[in-house]
Design a protein around this motif. Structure first.
Motif, PDB file in Angstrom:
ATOM      1  N   ALA A  92       0.834  -1.211   0.000  1.00 61.50           N
ATOM      2  CA  ALA A  92       0.000   0.000   0.000  1.00 61.50           C
ATOM      3  C   ALA A  92       0.865   1.254   0.000  1.00 61.50           C
ATOM      4  N   ALA A  93       2.055   1.155   0.593  1.00 62.10           N
ATOM      5  CA  ALA A  93       2.966   2.293   0.633  1.00 62.10           C
ATOM      6  C   ALA A  93       3.827   2.377  -0.622  1.00 62.10           C
ATOM      7  N   ASP A  94       4.259   1.228  -1.119  1.00 62.82           N
ATOM      8  CA  ASP A  94       5.151   1.166  -2.288  1.00 62.82           C
ATOM      9  C   ASP A  94       4.907  -0.171  -2.973  1.00 62.82           C
ATOM     10  N   GLY A  95       4.154  -0.139  -4.067  1.00 62.88           N
ATOM     11  CA  GLY A  95       3.756  -1.363  -4.748  1.00 62.88           C
ATOM     12  C   GLY A  95       4.922  -2.220  -5.211  1.00 62.88           C
ATOM     13  N   SER A  96       5.980  -1.589  -5.703  1.00 64.50           N
ATOM     14  CA  SER A  96       7.127  -2.352  -6.197  1.00 64.50           C
ATOM     15  C   SER A  96       7.830  -3.094  -5.073  1.00 64.50           C
ATOM     16  N   VAL A  97       7.994  -2.446  -3.934  1.00 69.42           N
ATOM     17  CA  VAL A  97       8.653  -3.091  -2.796  1.00 69.42           C
ATOM     18  C   VAL A  97       7.756  -4.187  -2.233  1.00 69.42           C
ATOM     19  N   GLY A  98       6.440  -3.954  -2.244  1.00 68.50           N
ATOM     20  CA  GLY A  98       5.512  -4.989  -1.804  1.00 68.50           C
ATOM     21  C   GLY A  98       5.593  -6.233  -2.670  1.00 68.50           C
ATOM     22  N   GLU A  99       5.702  -6.039  -3.991  1.00 73.51           N
ATOM     23  CA  GLU A  99       5.839  -7.186  -4.902  1.00 73.51           C
ATOM     24  C   GLU A  99       7.140  -7.929  -4.633  1.00 73.51           C
ATOM     25  N   LEU A 100       8.219  -7.195  -4.455  1.00 70.36           N
ATOM     26  CA  LEU A 100       9.520  -7.792  -4.164  1.00 70.36           C
ATOM     27  C   LEU A 100       9.467  -8.633  -2.888  1.00 70.36           C
ATOM     28  N   LEU A 101       8.838  -8.082  -1.843  1.00 72.42           N
ATOM     29  CA  LEU A 101       8.754  -8.776  -0.561  1.00 72.42           C
ATOM     30  C   LEU A 101       7.848 -10.003  -0.653  1.00 72.42           C
ATOM     31  N   GLY A 102       6.734  -9.882  -1.340  1.00 72.31           N
ATOM     32  CA  GLY A 102       5.828 -11.018  -1.501  1.00 72.31           C
ATOM     33  C   GLY A 102       6.484 -12.181  -2.240  1.00 72.31           C
ATOM     34  N   ARG A 103       7.186 -11.874  -3.318  1.00 75.54           N
ATOM     35  CA  ARG A 103       7.894 -12.927  -4.059  1.00 75.54           C
ATOM     36  C   ARG A 103       8.979 -13.558  -3.191  1.00 75.54           C
TER      37      ARG A 103
END
Length: 199
Positions: A92-103
């Protein structure tokens, strides 16, 4: 549009059996603080582009790469529900970092999915100790598609050949999880690759 994102902090799920509410509150606070920090300049960083080395450093400083590992000595982990809540808040704060963390979280369990419990436990301990960030991709077997990666026996190990596009995190990852077809047996194998070692 400025870099600030207005959002309500996400409530973490109730702690699972064996995990104390205090531990979960600590993780909730850590995730909220990092999300607030990332939100300040997320839009500017997104426009600028570039590799997320600074963002990965922030994840490591917060201890989030190790969040999904089981609690115990040298491990500060939580469960999947807590990890997913953390990914949602970071995204929610940074979509790219969220994707990186989820993967990263999904791939960090590769040892459990593809190896023995003993090897998986040793791999997780090393990953936590060295603060690995995981990236990569594995294809479902028997999809009918021509394999893009192969493993050829070489010396005491294997030589990985081919190329594959990976959605996120390759340039900043410490380990890649990939599937490849063994040229000697035709078996589909999952391998762990250190991207810093090209040979």
């Amino acid at each position: 549009m400025n870099g600030a994102v207005s959002r309500e902090p996400e409530a973490l799920p109730p702690p699972p059996e064996g995990e104390s509410p205090a531990v979960q509150q600590v993780w909730g606070r850590v995730v909220r603080e990092l999300a607030d920090d990332l939100a300040i300049d997320a839009a500017a960083r997104d426009r600028k582009g570039g590799l997320p080395f600074d963002e990965v450093s922030r994840l490591r400083e917060a201890g989030l790469p190790a969040l999904l590992n089981p609690p115990g000595p040298m491990r500060r982990g939580a469960d999947w529900r807590t990890a997913c809540a953390a990914v949602r808040e970071i995204a929610a704060a940074d979509g790219s970092v969220g994707e990186l963390l989820g993967r990263h979280y999904a791939l960090s369990w590769s040892g459990r999915f593809f190896s023995t419990p003993e090897r998986a436990a040793a791999l997780e301990l090393r990953a936590v100790r060295e603060q690995w960030l995981w990236a990569g991709s594995t294809a479902a077997p028997d999809t009918g598609a021509e394999p893009d990666l192969s493993l050829a026996p070489a010396g005491g190990g294997y030589l990985l050949n081919g190329s594959r596009e990976i959605a996120a995190g390759v340039a900043v990852s410490d380990r890649l999880v990939l599937d490849a077809v063994c040229t000697a047996t035709g078996d589909s194998l999952v391998v762990l690759v250190d991207p810093a070692h090209r040979s």
